[in-house]
Design a protein around this motif. Structure first.
Motif, PDB file in Angstrom:
ATOM      1  N   THR A  44      18.252   0.761  60.644  1.00 16.29           N
ATOM      2  CA  THR A  44      18.673  -0.097  61.264  1.00 16.29           C
ATOM      3  C   THR A  44      17.604  -1.240  61.038  1.00 16.29           C
ATOM      4  OG1 THR A  44      17.533   0.528  63.350  1.00 16.29           O
ATOM      5  CG2 THR A  44      19.855   0.948  63.334  1.00 16.29           C
ATOM      6  N   LEU A  45      17.727  -2.463  61.541  1.00 17.48           N
ATOM      7  CA  LEU A  45      16.702  -3.512  61.224  1.00 17.48           C
ATOM      8  C   LEU A  45      15.538  -3.288  61.953  1.00 17.48           C
ATOM      9  CD1 LEU A  45      16.722  -6.411  59.813  1.00 17.48           C
ATOM     10  CD2 LEU A  45      17.357  -7.221  62.081  1.00 17.48           C
ATOM     11  N   LYS A  46      15.393  -2.500  63.201  1.00 15.45           N
ATOM     12  CA  LYS A  46      14.281  -2.227  63.808  1.00 15.45           C
ATOM     13  C   LYS A  46      13.516  -1.185  63.175  1.00 15.45           C
ATOM     14  CE  LYS A  46      16.022  -3.750  68.233  1.00 15.45           C
ATOM     15  NZ  LYS A  46      16.316  -3.194  69.503  1.00 15.45           N
ATOM     16  N   GLU A  47      14.160  -0.319  62.201  1.00 14.61           N
ATOM     17  CA  GLU A  47      13.493   0.928  61.535  1.00 14.61           C
ATOM     18  C   GLU A  47      12.898   0.393  60.279  1.00 14.61           C
ATOM     19  OE1 GLU A  47      16.426   4.258  63.158  1.00 14.61           O
ATOM     20  OE2 GLU A  47      16.987   3.247  61.313  1.00 14.61           O
ATOM     21  N   ILE A  48      13.168  -0.854  59.841  1.00 16.94           N
ATOM     22  CA  ILE A  48      12.447  -1.258  58.436  1.00 16.94           C
ATOM     23  C   ILE A  48      11.067  -1.647  58.797  1.00 16.94           C
ATOM     24  CG2 ILE A  48      12.565  -3.176  56.695  1.00 16.94           C
ATOM     25  CD1 ILE A  48      15.068  -1.278  56.943  1.00 16.94           C
ATOM     26  N   ASP A  51       8.480  -1.986  52.322  1.00 17.62           N
ATOM     27  CA  ASP A  51       9.353  -2.407  51.304  1.00 17.62           C
ATOM     28  C   ASP A  51      10.168  -1.257  50.806  1.00 17.62           C
ATOM     29  OD1 ASP A  51       8.190  -4.809  51.543  1.00 17.62           O
ATOM     30  OD2 ASP A  51       6.807  -4.534  49.620  1.00 17.62           O
ATOM     31  N   GLU A  52       9.743  -0.101  50.859  1.00 15.91           N
ATOM     32  CA  GLU A  52      10.547   1.080  50.615  1.00 15.91           C
ATOM     33  C   GLU A  52      11.837   1.278  51.479  1.00 15.91           C
ATOM     34  OE1 GLU A  52       7.069   1.588  50.807  1.00 15.91           O
ATOM     35  OE2 GLU A  52       6.836   1.205  48.629  1.00 15.91           O
ATOM     36  N   ASP A  53      11.648   0.878  52.516  1.00 18.77           N
ATOM     37  CA  ASP A  53      12.909   1.094  53.632  1.00 18.77           C
ATOM     38  C   ASP A  53      13.786   0.017  53.070  1.00 18.77           C
ATOM     39  OD1 ASP A  53      11.415   2.795  54.894  1.00 18.77           O
ATOM     40  OD2 ASP A  53      10.464   1.258  56.369  1.00 18.77           O
ATOM     41  N   LEU A  54      13.780  -0.894  52.381  1.00 13.35           N
ATOM     42  CA  LEU A  54      14.506  -1.882  51.803  1.00 13.35           C
ATOM     43  C   LEU A  54      15.210  -1.490  50.596  1.00 13.35           C
ATOM     44  CD1 LEU A  54      12.907  -5.474  52.698  1.00 13.35           C
ATOM     45  CD2 LEU A  54      14.566  -4.201  53.866  1.00 13.35           C
ATOM     46  N   ILE A  55      15.247  -0.191  50.449  1.00 10.61           N
ATOM     47  CA  ILE A  55      15.960   0.098  49.141  1.00 10.61           C
ATOM     48  C   ILE A  55      17.315   1.126  49.302  1.00 10.61           C
ATOM     49  CG2 ILE A  55      15.887   1.870  47.088  1.00 10.61           C
ATOM     50  CD1 ILE A  55      12.909   0.999  46.969  1.00 10.61           C
ATOM     51  N   GLY A  56      18.329   0.816  48.964  1.00  8.43           N
ATOM     52  CA  GLY A  56      19.463   1.529  49.759  1.00  8.43           C
ATOM     53  C   GLY A  56      19.683   3.023  48.881  1.00  8.43           C
ATOM     54  N   ILE A  68      26.139  -2.420  51.168  1.00  7.29           N
ATOM     55  CA  ILE A  68      25.087  -1.937  51.932  1.00  7.29           C
ATOM     56  C   ILE A  68      24.498  -0.822  51.452  1.00  7.29           C
ATOM     57  CG2 ILE A  68      26.591  -0.367  53.334  1.00  7.29           C
ATOM     58  CD1 ILE A  68      23.582  -2.346  54.774  1.00  7.29           C
ATOM     59  N   GLU A  69      25.240  -0.052  50.557  1.00  4.87           N
ATOM     60  CA  GLU A  69      24.847   1.158  49.745  1.00  4.87           C
ATOM     61  C   GLU A  69      23.984   0.380  48.563  1.00  4.87           C
ATOM     62  OE1 GLU A  69      28.297   4.480  50.246  1.00  4.87           O
ATOM     63  OE2 GLU A  69      28.427   3.007  48.734  1.00  4.87           O
ATOM     64  N   GLN A  70      24.361  -0.550  47.881  1.00  2.00           N
ATOM     65  CA  GLN A  70      23.304  -0.803  46.618  1.00  2.00           C
ATOM     66  C   GLN A  70      22.449  -1.897  46.869  1.00  2.00           C
ATOM     67  OE1 GLN A  70      26.166  -2.005  43.452  1.00  2.00           O
ATOM     68  NE2 GLN A  70      26.860  -3.727  44.693  1.00  2.00           N
ATOM     69  N   ALA A  71      22.732  -2.637  48.029  1.00  2.00           N
ATOM     70  CA  ALA A  71      21.551  -4.024  48.274  1.00  2.00           C
ATOM     71  C   ALA A  71      20.258  -3.481  48.373  1.00  2.00           C
ATOM     72  CB  ALA A  71      22.029  -4.782  49.428  1.00  2.00           C
ATOM     73  N   THR A  72      19.394  -4.050  47.866  1.00  2.00           N
ATOM     74  CA  THR A  72      17.838  -3.849  48.180  1.00  2.00           C
ATOM     75  C   THR A  72      17.061  -5.189  48.479  1.00  2.00           C
ATOM     76  OG1 THR A  72      17.241  -4.647  45.629  1.00  2.00           O
ATOM     77  CG2 THR A  72      17.769  -2.102  46.280  1.00  2.00           C
ATOM     78  N   GLY A  73      15.855  -5.062  48.830  1.00  2.04           N
ATOM     79  CA  GLY A  73      14.873  -6.244  48.859  1.00  2.04           C
ATOM     80  C   GLY A  73      15.707  -7.081  50.163  1.00  2.04           C
ATOM     81  N   LEU A  74      15.398  -8.610  49.737  1.00  5.03           N
ATOM     82  CA  LEU A  74      15.679  -9.504  50.918  1.00  5.03           C
ATOM     83  C   LEU A  74      17.187  -9.470  51.184  1.00  5.03           C
ATOM     84  CD1 LEU A  74      13.408 -12.423  49.571  1.00  5.03           C
ATOM     85  CD2 LEU A  74      13.298 -11.088  51.763  1.00  5.03           C
ATOM     86  N   GLU A  75      18.024  -9.290  50.107  1.00  9.02           N
ATOM     87  CA  GLU A  75      19.551  -9.059  50.351  1.00  9.02           C
ATOM     88  C   GLU A  75      19.871  -8.182  51.452  1.00  9.02           C
ATOM     89  OE1 GLU A  75      23.729  -8.677  48.004  1.00  9.02           O
ATOM     90  OE2 GLU A  75      21.696  -7.938  46.873  1.00  9.02           O
ATOM     91  N   ARG A  76      19.107  -6.908  51.385  1.00 10.65           N
ATOM     92  CA  ARG A  76      19.333  -5.658  52.176  1.00 10.65           C
ATOM     93  C   ARG A  76      18.863  -6.185  53.501  1.00 10.65           C
ATOM     94  NH1 ARG A  76      20.906  -0.908  51.919  1.00 10.65           N
ATOM     95  NH2 ARG A  76      20.480   1.051  53.338  1.00 10.65           N
ATOM     96  N   GLU A  78      18.948  -9.192  54.973  1.00  8.55           N
ATOM     97  CA  GLU A  78      19.811 -10.012  55.298  1.00  8.55           C
ATOM     98  C   GLU A  78      21.271  -9.358  55.752  1.00  8.55           C
ATOM     99  OE1 GLU A  78      22.181 -14.216  54.172  1.00  8.55           O
ATOM    100  OE2 GLU A  78      21.283 -13.052  52.386  1.00  8.55           O
ATOM    101  N   ILE A  79      21.761  -8.365  54.990  1.00  7.18           N
ATOM    102  CA  ILE A  79      22.910  -7.893  55.212  1.00  7.18           C
ATOM    103  C   ILE A  79      22.723  -6.762  56.721  1.00  7.18           C
ATOM    104  CG2 ILE A  79      24.539  -5.700  54.742  1.00  7.18           C
ATOM    105  CD1 ILE A  79      24.252  -6.684  51.819  1.00  7.18           C
ATOM    106  N   LEU A  80      21.455  -6.179  56.719  1.00  9.61           N
ATOM    107  CA  LEU A  80      21.203  -5.516  57.897  1.00  9.61           C
ATOM    108  C   LEU A  80      21.062  -6.236  59.276  1.00  9.61           C
ATOM    109  CD1 LEU A  80      18.435  -2.813  56.774  1.00  9.61           C
ATOM    110  CD2 LEU A  80      20.986  -2.533  57.338  1.00  9.61           C
ATOM    111  N   GLY A  81      20.418  -7.546  58.904  1.00  8.22           N
ATOM    112  CA  GLY A  81      20.375  -8.453  60.090  1.00  8.22           C
ATOM    113  C   GLY A  81      21.732  -8.991  60.584  1.00  8.22           C
ATOM    114  N   LYS A  82      22.844  -9.313  59.487  1.00 11.40           N
ATOM    115  CA  LYS A  82      24.006  -9.803  59.963  1.00 11.40           C
ATOM    116  C   LYS A  82      24.629  -8.593  60.597  1.00 11.40           C
ATOM    117  CE  LYS A  82      24.521 -13.450  56.490  1.00 11.40           C
ATOM    118  NZ  LYS A  82      25.396 -13.844  55.420  1.00 11.40           N
ATOM    119  N   MET A  83      24.607  -7.364  60.311  1.00 11.96           N
ATOM    120  CA  MET A  83      25.189  -6.180  60.912  1.00 11.96           C
ATOM    121  C   MET A  83      24.839  -6.314  62.336  1.00 11.96           C
ATOM    122  SD  MET A  83      25.233  -3.443  57.947  1.00 11.96           S
ATOM    123  CE  MET A  83      25.650  -2.370  59.001  1.00 11.96           C
ATOM    124  N   GLU A  84      23.461  -6.486  62.630  1.00  8.94           N
ATOM    125  CA  GLU A  84      23.206  -6.700  64.196  1.00  8.94           C
ATOM    126  C   GLU A  84      23.054  -8.054  64.784  1.00  8.94           C
ATOM    127  OE1 GLU A  84      19.274  -4.379  64.578  1.00  8.94           O
ATOM    128  OE2 GLU A  84      20.092  -3.159  63.002  1.00  8.94           O
TER     129      GLU A  84
END
Length: 185
Positions: A44-48, A51-56, A68-76, A78-84
Motif C-alpha cells: 500500500t502507499l503507507k508501506e512504501i 525506492d526498492e518498494d516502487l518496483i512491481g 500495477i504488476e509492471q509499473a515502477t517508480g513514479l508511475e507506480r 501514482e497508481i498506488l495513490g489513485k487506488m487509495e
C-alpha cells in the motif's frame, strides 16, 4: 448413395458431440481459467519507504501483466495513490480567484528544489501563459505581465542526499527578478 452419405454425416456429428475428449478439454479449460496463481502482495502507499518498494512484482509466467504488476517508480507511486484516493502529484489548478500580492501570494506546493508555475493573469485567461520559476533559494516570483505574486512552499524532505545538478558551481542565469530592488521582492 444419398442414404449412405447422410448416414456417414450423422455418424460424424454424433461422434463429435459425444466425444469424451471434447467434454474433458472444455472442463479443464474452465478450471484453468478460474485458477488464480499465488500473487505477491501489493504494498500500500503507507508501506512504501524506499525506492526498492516502487518496483512491481511482475506478472506470472505466461500471463499478460497489469499496470500495477509492471509499473515502477513514479508511475507506480501514482497508481498506488489513485487506488487509495490520494492525488500524489496534486494536479489541482492554482487559485485564480484573486490577485497574488507580496503580503498574500498565491502558494505553490513543491516537493522538489524548483517549481514551475504557469500564470494566465488576473482575471483568469487575461494573457497568454507565462511560465515562472521558483526555487528554494528564491521562493517568491512575480509575473511580468499582470503582477501576480507566487510563492513556493517546499514540502519535500529536509535533506536530499544526491549530487548537485550544478557540478561546476556555475552561476544561475539572470532573470528580470535579479534587477528588482530587494525592498520590492
Amino acid at each position: 448413395m444419398f442414404l449412405q452419405r447422410s448416414a456417414v454425416a450423422v455418424a460424424r456429428r454424433v461422434a463429435v458431440t459425444s466425444s469424451p475428449m471434447l467434454r474433458r478439454s472444455i472442463a479443464t479449460t474452465a478450471v484453468r481459467r478460474d485458477a488464480v496463481p499465488d500473487q505477491p502482495k501489493i504494498k500500500t502507499l503507507k508501506e512504501i519507504k524506499t525506492d526498492e518498494d516502487l518496483i512491481g512484482p511482475g506478472a506470472a509466467p505466461g500471463t499478460v501483466p497489469t499496470d500495477i504488476e509492471q509499473a515502477t517508480g513514479l508511475e507506480r507511486l501514482e497508481i498506488l495513490g489513485k487506488m487509495e484516493g490520494v492525488d500524489v502529484f496534486d494536479m489541482r489548478p492554482l487559485d485564480a480567484s484573486r490577485r497574488g500580492t507580496l503580503e498574500d501570494p498565491i502558494m505553490v506546493r513543491s516537493a522538489g528544489e524548483e517549481q514551475y508555475a504557469g500564470c494566465t493573469g488576473f482575471p483568469a485567461d487575461s494573457h497568454n501563459v507565462l511560465w515562472l520559476t521558483m526555487t528554494r533559494e528564491r521562493p517568491v516570483t512575480r509575473c511580468t505581465e499582470c503582477g501576480n505574486v507566487y510563492k513556493m512552499e517546499y514540502v519535500g524532505p529536509e535533506h536530499v542526499d544526491h549530487h548537485s545538478h550544478n557540478p561546476h558551481n556555475l552561476e544561475a542565469p539572470k532573470t528580470i527578478s535579479d534587477y528588482v530592488k530587494p525592498e520590492y521582492r
